[in-house]
Design an enzyme around this catalytic site. Structure first.
Site, PDB file in Angstrom:
ATOM      1  N   SER A  83       0.792  -1.231   0.000  1.00 52.03           N
ATOM      2  CA  SER A  83       0.000   0.000   0.000  1.00 52.03           C
ATOM      3  C   SER A  83       0.821   1.276   0.000  1.00 52.03           C
ATOM      4  O   SER A  83       0.250   2.361  -0.145  1.00 52.03           O
ATOM      5  CB  SER A  83      -0.970   0.001   1.181  1.00 52.03           C
ATOM      6  OG  SER A  83      -2.030  -0.898   0.938  1.00 52.03           O
ATOM      7  N   TYR A 169     -10.645   2.586   5.215  1.00 53.12           N
ATOM      8  CA  TYR A 169      -9.494   2.316   4.362  1.00 53.12           C
ATOM      9  C   TYR A 169      -9.872   1.287   3.306  1.00 53.12           C
ATOM     10  O   TYR A 169     -10.414   0.227   3.628  1.00 53.12           O
ATOM     11  CB  TYR A 169      -8.344   1.812   5.229  1.00 53.12           C
ATOM     12  CG  TYR A 169      -7.025   1.663   4.535  1.00 53.12           C
ATOM     13  CD1 TYR A 169      -6.306   2.771   4.131  1.00 53.12           C
ATOM     14  CD2 TYR A 169      -6.484   0.400   4.307  1.00 53.12           C
ATOM     15  CE1 TYR A 169      -5.070   2.640   3.511  1.00 53.12           C
ATOM     16  CE2 TYR A 169      -5.254   0.253   3.690  1.00 53.12           C
ATOM     17  CZ  TYR A 169      -4.553   1.375   3.289  1.00 53.12           C
ATOM     18  OH  TYR A 169      -3.333   1.230   2.677  1.00 53.12           O
TER      19      TYR A 169
END
Length: 386
Positions: A83, A169
């Site tokens: 990420s 998220y």
């Protein structure tokens, strides 16, 4: 007696070159003490840690990139960023905005007609890029394996909140943001990243698609059962978790985030937009964590427990209250910017302090606990910032 002591001090004074060598040795010792114990504690095959302080760079390499071949890790070993890739996505979206190809207040349906009128089209691109679109999940469902199924899934998605009031998220959220940004620039994301974004940062060892000639430098990640693994393809993988890079390249990326003045004006503006604070997260963080495009930020100095909370499963796995900042907060030297990343076999962490001109990159071929990465990095940054 005092004159004799003064003479000795002059005699044994170190030269600027010797002082620089000492500083490098001190930084390396600091890295070794903070990160070295993690290899044994978490059975990490290999790791590279890079630190920049002013114009100086120190890169420490540990262990092996592949256990079978016993290939040593070097500053040029390629690791999966997971990420941390989202920071490139945030900059690419900012780049499209800086070029006037889109506005962060646009909606995805303006570029993707198939999404017009759907629930996801109520969110702006900014809300997609800051995970505040209304509750998009962490991952796509397992049966979303093609572009067509992805579009169908977006069309049928039902939000759990209005856009802008909660942060959840989400790979599908920032992935769609990056996909639309690439569409506005009339190329696919991977091609734009490799032919325009990475070259403008001078990154010669950063890829979405690792070329065959570079495969010998590409580390193997290791799963929880110690099987060698690499990332699997998936919808919007390039935008959400698909970049591979080296410690040497990533510390250069950090340096240009610290000092973007040498970049061309549109890319410089893109970096500024990515580092802008758009959403305040709370109440768990008591309003201290701010979400940018990819980057997450905190006032410096930030206590370790607050930084750990901001990088905890509470933040990555659950919804948290969010408040859109009007106006957004411009980039600040008084903040710490950071991002964690992982795939099944790799773990990464990047953090920097613009006000102190200090930055750090950690890349490993094991998804070691985030708390361990953050704790080690915080110790190094705090010591260097003194």
């Amino acid at each position: 007696m005092r004159a004799a002591v003064a003479g000795l001090l002059i005699l044994f004074a170190v030269s600027p070159a010797q002082a620089a060598d000492t500083r490098h040795a001190d930084i390396r010792d600091l890295i070794d003490r903070a990160f070295g114990p993690l290899l044994q504690a978490h059975d990490v095959p290999g790791m590279a840690v890079a630190v920049t302080v002013g114009d100086r760079v120190e890169i420490a390499s540990y262990g092996v990139a592949a256990r079978d071949a016993k290939t040593p890790v070097t500053p040029d070993t390629l690791f999966e960023l997971g990420s941390v890739s989202k920071t490139f996505t945030g900059i690419l979206g900012g780049y499209a905005a800086a070029l006037g190809r889109l506005s962060l207040n646009d909606h995805p349906g303006q570029s993707l007609p198939a999404l017009r009128g759907s629930a996801v089209d109520r969110a702006t691109l900014l809300q997609l890029g800051t995970y505040t679109a209304g509750g998009l999940p962490l991952q796509f469902p397992a049966d979303v394996t093609s572009y067509e199924r992805m579009i169908d899934w977006y069309q049928r998605w039902t939000p759990s909140a209005q856009p802008g009031v909660q942060r959840r998220y989400s790979n599908p959220s920032i992935g769609l943001f990056g996909h639309v940004a690439a569409m506005s620039l009339q190329r696919d994301f991977a091609t734009l990243a490799e032919r325009e974004l990475f070259p403008q940062f001078g990154l010669r060892s950063t890829f979405v698609r690792v070329p065959p000639s570079e495969l010998p430098r590409y580390a193997w990640g290791y799963s929880r059962t110690n099987q060698p693994v690499r990332v699997n393809p998936g919808p919007l993988d390039a935008e959400a978790y698909g970049v591979k890079s080296s410690a040497a390249d990533m510390i250069r990326f950090v340096q240009l985030n610290l000092r973007p003045a040498s970049l061309e004006p549109p890319m410089r503006r893109a970096v500024e937009l990515a580092q802008t604070g758009y959403v305040q997260i709370g109440p768990m963080m008591q309003g201290q964590m701010i979400q940018g495009l990819g980057w997450e930020q905190y006032p410096w100095p930030v206590p370790l427990d607050q930084l750990l909370a901001g990088n905890s499963e509470q933040m990555s796995q659950q919804s948290n209250p969010a408040t859109m900042l009007v106006p957004p907060q411009p980039p600040s030297g008084a903040r710490l910017y950071n991002k964690t990343g992982a795939t099944n076999g790799f773990g990464a962490y990047v953090a920097f302090l613009p006000g102190r001109n200090i930055g750090l990159v950690m890349l490993a071929n094991r998804n070691l606990p985030i708390a361990a990465r953050v704790t080690a990095a915080h110790a190094v940054l705090e010591r260097l910032a003194r």
